[in-house]
Write a protein that holds these residues in place. Structure first.
Motif, PDB file in Angstrom:
ATOM      1  N   ASP A 272       0.857  -1.186   0.000  1.00 32.62           N
ATOM      2  CA  ASP A 272       0.000   0.000   0.000  1.00 32.62           C
ATOM      3  C   ASP A 272       0.894   1.237   0.000  1.00 32.62           C
ATOM      4  O   ASP A 272       1.869   1.306   0.751  1.00 32.62           O
ATOM      5  CB  ASP A 272      -0.882   0.001   1.248  1.00 32.62           C
ATOM      6  N   GLY A 273       0.543   2.202  -0.858  1.00 35.48           N
ATOM      7  CA  GLY A 273       1.350   3.417  -0.929  1.00 35.48           C
ATOM      8  C   GLY A 273       2.596   3.246  -1.768  1.00 35.48           C
ATOM      9  O   GLY A 273       3.629   3.870  -1.495  1.00 35.48           O
TER      10      GLY A 273
ATOM     11  N   VAL B 216       5.610   2.684   3.444  1.00 36.57           N
ATOM     12  CA  VAL B 216       4.629   1.883   2.724  1.00 36.57           C
ATOM     13  C   VAL B 216       4.157   0.783   3.670  1.00 36.57           C
ATOM     14  O   VAL B 216       4.630   0.686   4.805  1.00 36.57           O
ATOM     15  CB  VAL B 216       5.213   1.273   1.432  1.00 36.57           C
TER      16      VAL B 216
ATOM     17  N   SER C  32       0.009   7.174   1.614  1.00 33.57           N
ATOM     18  CA  SER C  32       0.011   5.753   1.964  1.00 33.57           C
ATOM     19  C   SER C  32      -1.068   5.579   3.020  1.00 33.57           C
ATOM     20  O   SER C  32      -0.962   6.146   4.114  1.00 33.57           O
ATOM     21  CB  SER C  32       1.372   5.330   2.524  1.00 33.57           C
TER      22      SER C  32
END
Length: 337
Positions: A116-117, A127, A247
């Motif tokens: 994610d991110g 992240v 994020s």
């Protein structure tokens, strides 16, 4: 001070709280081990040749980062053979990933966002990995798992969590008995409990939103943010801070620890036809589960996210989560417009 390891915590939850069966405990430990491997890859960065993008797109139409693919494979390979899962689904894959026939089929389903991110990877910002666990129908023991088996509302989650890869590597987890934080001791390779039964602070004056999307906001979201930006001289009567990391894991973790509200809303069209960014099954549901367990609230701008009926594996929703009073106010503004 001697700290509790993740393994000991899970065993105690199994023995004393009766909060999770042994198979679920083993599944969570496997996910945690996979997150350690991902953390190592993130930490290597350019030295491990994991930075940059590939000449491919995921099912979302997004260009894949190298680390997106690496983390996806790490999590699949770590979990496919243990006998705990009937199937997995990832934000990076078009459809589900059934447990290979050569391995035992388990009784759980897992959905995950491997990184994610990922836009933060190449610039060394935080992240994370997000995961959600569901109980599979008894029927899947005698047939192949389908996408429809995954389409359970968020209230059906039996566990959820995320790992954040930042200055420290942290695992935040709930099995329905509260929210717990574990920090990776890199010297010994163990997850150690560093924050027990987390409760999100209420009444904090902080919000997280991508201001570049302002032109797309609904009137209710615009009103709420404008009032906070106006500060003490405006209707809110207090000065507010804004933070945005790009994020979800990093932004939600900050709010979980410090309070405030996170928004990634629908655009200014109606929810049925509007555009949303975040995925219900891989991001919104697990984060909502954690936030509610920590005493906060989470809606799609209109109804609780965990009450949203899934219709597709990669369905997107608006997300408003955090401080209960602020989430209620945003929902009220949305309904008024």
């Amino acid at each position: 001070m001697k700290r509790t390891t993740l393994t000991r915590f899970l065993i105690e939850q199994q023995r004393h709280e009766n909060a999770l069966p042994a198979e679920l405990r083993l599944l969570i430990e496997t996910v945690a081990r996979a997150c350690k491997t991902v953390s190592h890859s993130v930490g290597k960065g350019a030295l491990g040749e994991v930075l940059g993008s590939l000449d491919s797109e995921n099912v979302q139409g997004e260009v894949q980062k190298k680390l997106d693919v690496i983390a996806n494979e790490v999590i699949l390979e770590a979990n496919e053979w243990g006998g705990h899962l009937a199937a997995m689904a990832s934000e990076e894959m078009d459809t589900l990933y059934p447990t290979p026939n050569r391995y035992p089929k388990g009784e759980y389903l897992m959905l995950f966002d491997p990184i994610d991110g990922s836009s933060n990877i190449d610039v060394d910002l935080s992240v994370g990995t997000i995961f959600s666990v569901l109980k599979a129908s008894d029927e899947v023991a005698g047939r192949d798992v389908t996408e429809e088996d995954f389409l359970q509302d968020g209230r059906k989650q039996v566990a959820a969590g995320y790992a954040i890869y930042g200055p420290q590597t942290i695992l935040v987890l709930s099995v329905g008995t509260g929210v717990y934080e574990f920090t990776l001791d890199r010297e010994v390779g163990a997850w150690l409990l560093t924050d027990a039964d987390m409760k999100m602070p209420q009444g904090k004056r902080e919000f997280a939103i991508n201001m570049s999307n302002r032109r797309q906001w609904s009137p209710g979201i615009t009103r709420y943010i404008d009032e906070r930006v106006a500060g003490a001289a405006g209707p809110a009567g207090e000065d507010w801070n804004m933070r945005w990391t790009a994020s979800m894991v990093a932004d939600v973790h900050r709010i979980l620890k410090r309070g405030g509200v996170f928004l990634y809303p629908y655009d200014d069209r109606t929810p049925g036809n509007g555009k949303a960014k975040l995925r219900l099954m891989y991001e919104a549901n697990p984060m909502s589960y954690l936030i509610e367990q920590a005493g906060g609230a989470a809606t799609d701008g209109f109804i609780p996210i965990q009450d949203v009926a899934p219709t597709a594996l990669h369905q997107r929703v608006g997300v408003v989560l955090g401080d209960k009073a602020e989430v209620a106010r945003i929902t009220e503004y949305g309904k008024a417009n």
